[in-house]
Design a protein around this motif. Structure first.
Motif, PDB file in Angstrom:
ATOM      1  N   HIS A 182       0.818  -1.223   0.000  1.00 57.11           N
ATOM      2  CA  HIS A 182       0.000   0.000   0.000  1.00 57.11           C
ATOM      3  C   HIS A 182       0.844   1.262   0.000  1.00 57.11           C
ATOM      4  CE1 HIS A 182       0.532   1.136   4.330  1.00 57.11           C
ATOM      5  NE2 HIS A 182       0.795  -0.147   4.445  1.00 57.11           N
ATOM      6  N   TRP A 226      -4.398  -7.247   5.637  1.00 58.07           N
ATOM      7  CA  TRP A 226      -4.492  -5.908   6.209  1.00 58.07           C
ATOM      8  C   TRP A 226      -4.304  -6.025   7.718  1.00 58.07           C
ATOM      9  CZ3 TRP A 226      -7.633  -8.294   2.819  1.00 58.07           C
ATOM     10  CH2 TRP A 226      -7.806  -7.729   1.546  1.00 58.07           C
ATOM     11  N   ASP A 227      -3.466  -5.189   8.270  1.00 55.28           N
ATOM     12  CA  ASP A 227      -3.218  -5.188   9.708  1.00 55.28           C
ATOM     13  C   ASP A 227      -4.511  -4.876  10.455  1.00 55.28           C
ATOM     14  OD1 ASP A 227      -2.193  -4.711  12.349  1.00 55.28           O
ATOM     15  OD2 ASP A 227      -0.250  -4.230  11.464  1.00 55.28           O
ATOM     16  N   GLY A 232      -6.562  -0.710   9.236  1.00 58.15           N
ATOM     17  CA  GLY A 232      -5.867  -1.096   8.015  1.00 58.15           C
ATOM     18  C   GLY A 232      -6.789  -1.494   6.888  1.00 58.15           C
ATOM     19  N   PHE A 233      -7.808  -2.304   7.193  1.00 56.74           N
ATOM     20  CA  PHE A 233      -8.698  -2.751   6.126  1.00 56.74           C
ATOM     21  C   PHE A 233      -9.562  -1.599   5.609  1.00 56.74           C
ATOM     22  CE2 PHE A 233     -12.683  -4.796   4.613  1.00 56.74           C
ATOM     23  CZ  PHE A 233     -12.131  -5.505   3.561  1.00 56.74           C
ATOM     24  N   ASN A 236      -7.665   0.378   3.347  1.00 54.92           N
ATOM     25  CA  ASN A 236      -7.014  -0.468   2.343  1.00 54.92           C
ATOM     26  C   ASN A 236      -5.491  -0.326   2.417  1.00 54.92           C
ATOM     27  OD1 ASN A 236      -7.074  -2.433   0.313  1.00 54.92           O
ATOM     28  ND2 ASN A 236      -6.921  -0.921  -1.315  1.00 54.92           N
ATOM     29  N   GLY A 238      -2.981  -2.334   2.916  1.00 55.90           N
ATOM     30  CA  GLY A 238      -2.668  -3.749   2.970  1.00 55.90           C
ATOM     31  C   GLY A 238      -1.469  -4.139   2.138  1.00 55.90           C
ATOM     32  N   LYS A 261     -12.316 -10.437  -0.945  1.00 52.67           N
ATOM     33  CA  LYS A 261     -12.176  -9.601   0.242  1.00 52.67           C
ATOM     34  C   LYS A 261     -13.356  -9.724   1.208  1.00 52.67           C
ATOM     35  CE  LYS A 261     -10.891  -5.339  -0.543  1.00 52.67           C
ATOM     36  NZ  LYS A 261     -10.753  -4.001  -1.162  1.00 52.67           N
ATOM     37  N   ARG A 264     -13.074 -10.729   4.905  1.00 54.79           N
ATOM     38  CA  ARG A 264     -12.348  -9.768   5.760  1.00 54.79           C
ATOM     39  C   ARG A 264     -13.295  -8.734   6.351  1.00 54.79           C
ATOM     40  NH1 ARG A 264      -9.993  -7.135   8.881  1.00 54.79           N
ATOM     41  NH2 ARG A 264      -7.771  -6.615   8.986  1.00 54.79           N
ATOM     42  N   ASP A 271      -7.008 -11.714   9.460  1.00 54.68           N
ATOM     43  CA  ASP A 271      -6.435 -10.520   8.835  1.00 54.68           C
ATOM     44  C   ASP A 271      -6.093 -10.762   7.364  1.00 54.68           C
ATOM     45  OD1 ASP A 271      -4.556 -12.290   9.842  1.00 54.68           O
ATOM     46  OD2 ASP A 271      -3.177 -10.761  10.563  1.00 54.68           O
TER      47      ASP A 271
END
Length: 281
Positions: A182, A226-227, A232-233, A236, A238, A261, A264, A271
Protein backbone atom coordinates in the motif's frame (compact mmCIF):
# COMPACT_ATOMS: atom_id res chain seq x y z
CA UNK A 1 -17.71 -34.26 -15.83
CA UNK A 2 -15.79 -31.42 -14.18
CA UNK A 3 -15.10 -28.55 -16.59
CA UNK A 4 -12.90 -26.63 -14.16
CA UNK A 5 -11.83 -26.61 -10.52
CA UNK A 6 -11.36 -23.69 -8.18
CA UNK A 7 -8.42 -23.92 -5.79
CA UNK A 8 -7.87 -21.45 -2.96
CA UNK A 9 -5.57 -20.47 -0.11
CA UNK A 10 -6.54 -18.76 3.13
CA UNK A 11 -4.55 -17.93 6.25
CA UNK A 12 -7.33 -18.23 8.82
CA UNK A 13 -5.26 -17.11 11.83
CA UNK A 14 -6.72 -19.84 14.12
CA UNK A 15 -9.04 -22.47 12.72
CA UNK A 16 -10.69 -22.90 16.12
CA UNK A 17 -11.82 -19.27 15.97
CA UNK A 18 -12.45 -19.12 12.23
CA UNK A 19 -14.08 -22.51 11.51
CA UNK A 20 -17.55 -20.91 11.23
CA UNK A 21 -16.09 -18.47 8.67
CA UNK A 22 -14.52 -21.30 6.67
CA UNK A 23 -17.78 -23.26 6.58
CA UNK A 24 -19.85 -20.17 5.77
CA UNK A 25 -17.50 -19.17 2.97
CA UNK A 26 -17.41 -22.63 1.43
CA UNK A 27 -21.21 -22.87 1.57
CA UNK A 28 -21.65 -19.38 0.08
CA UNK A 29 -19.39 -20.27 -2.83
CA UNK A 30 -21.37 -23.47 -3.37
CA UNK A 31 -24.67 -21.56 -3.38
CA UNK A 32 -23.23 -19.10 -5.90
CA UNK A 33 -22.41 -22.10 -8.11
CA UNK A 34 -18.72 -21.29 -7.76
CA UNK A 35 -17.66 -24.07 -5.40
CA UNK A 36 -14.18 -24.23 -3.93
CA UNK A 37 -12.87 -27.67 -4.83
CA UNK A 38 -9.63 -27.44 -2.85
CA UNK A 39 -8.90 -25.03 0.00
CA UNK A 40 -5.41 -24.79 1.45
CA UNK A 41 -5.42 -23.31 4.95
CA UNK A 42 -2.54 -21.78 6.87
CA UNK A 43 -1.96 -20.82 10.51
CA UNK A 44 -4.34 -23.39 12.00
CA UNK A 45 -2.91 -22.89 15.51
CA UNK A 46 -4.16 -26.27 16.69
CA UNK A 47 -2.90 -29.85 16.89
CA UNK A 48 -4.15 -32.65 14.64
CA UNK A 49 -6.22 -34.22 17.44
CA UNK A 50 -8.18 -30.93 17.68
CA UNK A 51 -8.69 -30.61 13.91
CA UNK A 52 -12.42 -30.39 12.99
CA UNK A 53 -12.61 -33.38 10.63
CA UNK A 54 -16.20 -34.19 11.63
CA UNK A 55 -17.55 -30.70 10.98
CA UNK A 56 -15.88 -30.55 7.57
CA UNK A 57 -16.99 -34.07 6.64
CA UNK A 58 -20.58 -33.21 7.59
CA UNK A 59 -20.33 -30.25 5.20
CA UNK A 60 -19.12 -32.49 2.37
CA UNK A 61 -15.35 -32.08 2.60
CA UNK A 62 -12.39 -34.37 3.12
CA UNK A 63 -9.25 -32.89 4.62
CA UNK A 64 -5.70 -33.49 5.76
CA UNK A 65 -3.86 -31.45 8.38
CA UNK A 66 -0.38 -30.92 9.75
CA UNK A 67 -1.08 -29.09 12.98
CA UNK A 68 0.90 -27.55 15.79
CA UNK A 69 -0.13 -26.16 19.16
CA UNK A 70 -0.51 -22.36 19.30
CA UNK A 71 1.45 -21.63 16.11
CA UNK A 72 1.66 -22.51 12.42
CA UNK A 73 -0.22 -25.51 10.98
CA UNK A 74 -1.50 -26.16 7.44
CA UNK A 75 -4.36 -28.13 5.90
CA UNK A 76 -5.82 -29.18 2.56
CA UNK A 77 -9.63 -29.36 2.35
CA UNK A 78 -11.27 -31.08 -0.64
CA UNK A 79 -14.84 -31.05 -1.88
CA UNK A 80 -15.86 -34.69 -2.05
CA UNK A 81 -18.24 -34.10 -4.96
CA UNK A 82 -15.31 -32.92 -7.11
CA UNK A 83 -13.09 -35.94 -6.45
CA UNK A 84 -12.80 -38.78 -8.93
CA UNK A 85 -14.44 -42.04 -7.77
CA UNK A 86 -11.86 -44.55 -6.63
CA UNK A 87 -11.88 -48.34 -6.38
CA UNK A 88 -11.77 -48.35 -2.59
CA UNK A 89 -12.15 -45.14 -0.64
CA UNK A 90 -11.45 -41.51 -1.39
CA UNK A 91 -8.15 -41.56 0.49
CA UNK A 92 -6.75 -43.71 -2.31
CA UNK A 93 -6.93 -40.60 -4.50
CA UNK A 94 -3.77 -39.45 -2.73
CA UNK A 95 -0.15 -40.22 -2.69
CA UNK A 96 1.33 -40.23 0.78
CA UNK A 97 1.01 -36.61 1.97
CA UNK A 98 4.24 -34.71 2.60
CA UNK A 99 3.94 -32.88 5.92
CA UNK A 100 7.19 -30.96 5.90
CA UNK A 101 10.16 -30.25 3.66
CA UNK A 102 12.24 -33.46 3.51
CA UNK A 103 15.87 -33.21 4.64
CA UNK A 104 15.11 -29.88 6.38
CA UNK A 105 15.09 -30.36 10.15
CA UNK A 106 12.19 -28.27 11.39
CA UNK A 107 9.62 -28.78 14.13
CA UNK A 108 7.37 -26.10 12.67
CA UNK A 109 4.44 -27.43 10.62
CA UNK A 110 4.48 -25.30 7.47
CA UNK A 111 4.11 -27.64 4.47
CA UNK A 112 1.44 -30.13 3.45
CA UNK A 113 1.33 -31.62 -0.05
CA UNK A 114 -0.91 -34.16 -1.73
CA UNK A 115 -1.73 -35.35 -5.21
CA UNK A 116 -5.44 -34.97 -5.94
CA UNK A 117 -7.58 -36.64 -8.60
CA UNK A 118 -10.47 -34.38 -9.59
CA UNK A 119 -13.21 -35.69 -11.86
CA UNK A 120 -12.33 -35.45 -15.53
CA UNK A 121 -8.84 -34.11 -14.86
CA UNK A 122 -5.30 -35.37 -14.72
CA UNK A 123 -3.88 -35.57 -11.16
CA UNK A 124 -2.86 -32.27 -9.61
CA UNK A 125 -0.17 -31.80 -6.95
CA UNK A 126 -1.33 -29.30 -4.32
CA UNK A 127 1.08 -27.77 -1.81
CA UNK A 128 -0.30 -25.78 1.13
CA UNK A 129 2.50 -23.61 2.53
CA UNK A 130 2.85 -21.20 5.41
CA UNK A 131 6.09 -19.31 4.88
CA UNK A 132 7.93 -17.97 7.95
CA UNK A 133 7.27 -14.33 8.78
CA UNK A 134 10.90 -13.42 9.45
CA UNK A 135 10.16 -10.66 11.98
CA UNK A 136 12.91 -8.27 10.84
CA UNK A 137 16.00 -8.47 8.60
CA UNK A 138 18.34 -8.26 11.62
CA UNK A 139 16.73 -11.14 13.54
CA UNK A 140 17.42 -14.87 13.91
CA UNK A 141 13.91 -15.48 12.59
CA UNK A 142 14.91 -13.82 9.33
CA UNK A 143 17.92 -16.13 9.03
CA UNK A 144 15.54 -19.05 9.59
CA UNK A 145 13.19 -17.70 6.93
CA UNK A 146 15.92 -17.52 4.29
CA UNK A 147 17.12 -21.05 5.14
CA UNK A 148 13.53 -22.32 4.92
CA UNK A 149 13.05 -20.62 1.55
CA UNK A 150 16.23 -22.21 0.23
CA UNK A 151 15.09 -25.66 1.40
CA UNK A 152 11.67 -25.09 -0.15
CA UNK A 153 13.20 -24.17 -3.50
CA UNK A 154 15.31 -27.34 -3.56
CA UNK A 155 12.33 -29.50 -2.61
CA UNK A 156 10.04 -27.86 -5.18
CA UNK A 157 12.59 -28.38 -7.93
CA UNK A 158 12.41 -32.09 -7.26
CA UNK A 159 8.62 -32.03 -6.94
CA UNK A 160 8.27 -30.31 -10.30
CA UNK A 161 10.47 -32.93 -11.94
CA UNK A 162 7.92 -35.53 -10.83
CA UNK A 163 4.70 -33.51 -11.03
CA UNK A 164 4.12 -31.31 -14.07
CA UNK A 165 0.72 -30.17 -12.72
CA UNK A 166 1.70 -28.48 -9.45
CA UNK A 167 0.21 -25.56 -7.53
CA UNK A 168 1.91 -23.89 -4.56
CA UNK A 169 -0.70 -22.08 -2.47
CA UNK A 170 -0.46 -20.16 0.76
CA UNK A 171 0.70 -17.28 2.87
CA UNK A 172 4.16 -16.50 1.52
CA UNK A 173 4.81 -13.55 3.85
CA UNK A 174 6.42 -11.88 0.84
CA UNK A 175 5.07 -8.94 -1.18
CA UNK A 176 6.93 -9.59 -4.43
CA UNK A 177 6.70 -6.09 -5.93
CA UNK A 178 6.05 -2.53 -4.85
CA UNK A 179 2.60 -2.62 -6.45
CA UNK A 180 1.76 -5.31 -3.86
CA UNK A 181 2.33 -2.84 -1.00
CA UNK A 182 0.00 0.00 0.00
CA UNK A 183 2.87 2.40 0.74
CA UNK A 184 6.22 1.08 -0.54
CA UNK A 185 8.18 4.04 0.84
CA UNK A 186 7.07 3.22 4.39
CA UNK A 187 8.20 -0.39 4.02
CA UNK A 188 11.71 0.16 2.72
CA UNK A 189 14.18 -1.98 4.68
CA UNK A 190 11.47 -3.96 6.43
CA UNK A 191 10.47 -7.57 6.57
CA UNK A 192 8.19 -8.98 3.81
CA UNK A 193 9.66 -6.67 1.16
CA UNK A 194 13.41 -7.06 1.63
CA UNK A 195 15.61 -7.69 -1.43
CA UNK A 196 16.52 -11.13 -0.05
CA UNK A 197 12.89 -12.21 0.29
CA UNK A 198 11.93 -10.88 -3.11
CA UNK A 199 14.94 -12.62 -4.63
CA UNK A 200 13.77 -15.88 -3.04
CA UNK A 201 10.30 -15.35 -4.53
CA UNK A 202 11.91 -14.78 -7.93
CA UNK A 203 13.88 -18.02 -7.47
CA UNK A 204 10.57 -19.87 -7.13
CA UNK A 205 9.29 -18.20 -10.29
CA UNK A 206 12.55 -19.26 -11.94
CA UNK A 207 11.62 -22.90 -11.37
CA UNK A 208 8.93 -22.43 -14.00
CA UNK A 209 6.14 -21.27 -11.70
CA UNK A 210 3.91 -18.27 -12.41
CA UNK A 211 2.08 -15.90 -10.07
CA UNK A 212 -1.50 -16.70 -11.13
CA UNK A 213 -2.84 -13.35 -9.93
CA UNK A 214 -0.53 -11.42 -12.26
CA UNK A 215 -1.52 -13.55 -15.24
CA UNK A 216 -4.65 -11.38 -15.49
CA UNK A 217 -5.44 -7.68 -15.45
CA UNK A 218 -6.16 -6.65 -11.86
CA UNK A 219 -7.42 -3.57 -10.10
CA UNK A 220 -4.70 -1.41 -8.52
CA UNK A 221 -4.19 -1.65 -4.78
CA UNK A 222 -5.27 -5.31 -4.69
CA UNK A 223 -4.20 -6.82 -1.38
CA UNK A 224 -4.78 -10.02 0.58
CA UNK A 225 -3.67 -8.94 4.08
CA UNK A 226 -4.49 -5.91 6.21
CA UNK A 227 -3.22 -5.19 9.71
CA UNK A 228 -5.85 -5.27 12.44
CA UNK A 229 -4.41 -2.02 13.79
CA UNK A 230 -4.88 1.53 12.53
CA UNK A 231 -8.04 0.63 10.59
CA UNK A 232 -5.87 -1.10 8.01
CA UNK A 233 -8.70 -2.75 6.13
CA UNK A 234 -10.93 0.32 6.10
CA UNK A 235 -8.07 2.38 4.66
CA UNK A 236 -7.01 -0.47 2.34
CA UNK A 237 -3.56 -0.19 3.88
CA UNK A 238 -2.67 -3.75 2.97
CA UNK A 239 -0.22 -6.01 1.18
CA UNK A 240 -0.51 -8.91 -1.24
CA UNK A 241 1.37 -11.69 0.52
CA UNK A 242 -0.93 -14.66 -0.21
CA UNK A 243 -0.25 -16.31 -3.54
CA UNK A 244 -1.03 -19.20 -5.85
CA UNK A 245 1.93 -20.17 -8.04
CA UNK A 246 1.28 -22.53 -10.93
CA UNK A 247 3.51 -24.82 -12.95
CA UNK A 248 3.50 -24.32 -16.70
CA UNK A 249 1.01 -27.11 -17.34
CA UNK A 250 -1.48 -25.41 -15.00
CA UNK A 251 -0.70 -21.91 -16.24
CA UNK A 252 -1.99 -22.98 -19.63
CA UNK A 253 -5.27 -24.07 -18.03
CA UNK A 254 -5.76 -21.16 -15.60
CA UNK A 255 -8.73 -18.98 -16.58
CA UNK A 256 -9.06 -16.71 -13.52
CA UNK A 257 -7.29 -15.63 -10.34
CA UNK A 258 -8.87 -13.34 -7.74
CA UNK A 259 -8.83 -12.17 -4.12
CA UNK A 260 -12.14 -12.46 -2.25
CA UNK A 261 -12.18 -9.60 0.24
CA UNK A 262 -15.66 -10.30 1.60
CA UNK A 263 -14.64 -12.56 4.53
CA UNK A 264 -12.35 -9.77 5.76
CA UNK A 265 -15.51 -7.66 6.35
CA UNK A 266 -17.06 -10.22 8.71
CA UNK A 267 -17.08 -10.01 12.48
CA UNK A 268 -13.85 -11.28 14.07
CA UNK A 269 -12.20 -11.92 10.70
CA UNK A 270 -8.81 -13.29 9.87
CA UNK A 271 -6.44 -10.52 8.84
CA UNK A 272 -6.07 -12.35 5.49
CA UNK A 273 -8.55 -12.84 2.65
CA UNK A 274 -8.86 -15.99 0.51
CA UNK A 275 -7.11 -16.07 -2.87
CA UNK A 276 -8.55 -18.21 -5.67
CA UNK A 277 -7.45 -19.63 -9.01
CA UNK A 278 -9.66 -21.45 -11.49
CA UNK A 279 -8.17 -24.26 -13.57
CA UNK A 280 -9.82 -25.79 -16.64
CA UNK A 281 -9.82 -29.52 -17.29
Amino acid sequence: MTKSVRIAAWNVNSLKVRLPHVLTWLQSQEKAQKPIDALCLQELKLTDDKYPHRELEDAGYLSFSAGQKTYNGVAIILRRAALAPMASDVESAFLKPVRNIPHHIDEQQRILAATVCFKGMQPMRLVSAYFPNGQSPDSDKFVYKLAWLSALEAWLKNELSQNSRLALLGDFNIAPHDLDVHDPAKWIGQNLVSPQERAAFDQLIGLGLADSFRMFEQAPKSFSWWDYRMMGFRRNAGMRIDHILLSQALQEKCIASIIDKEPRTWEQPSDHAPVIAEIEA
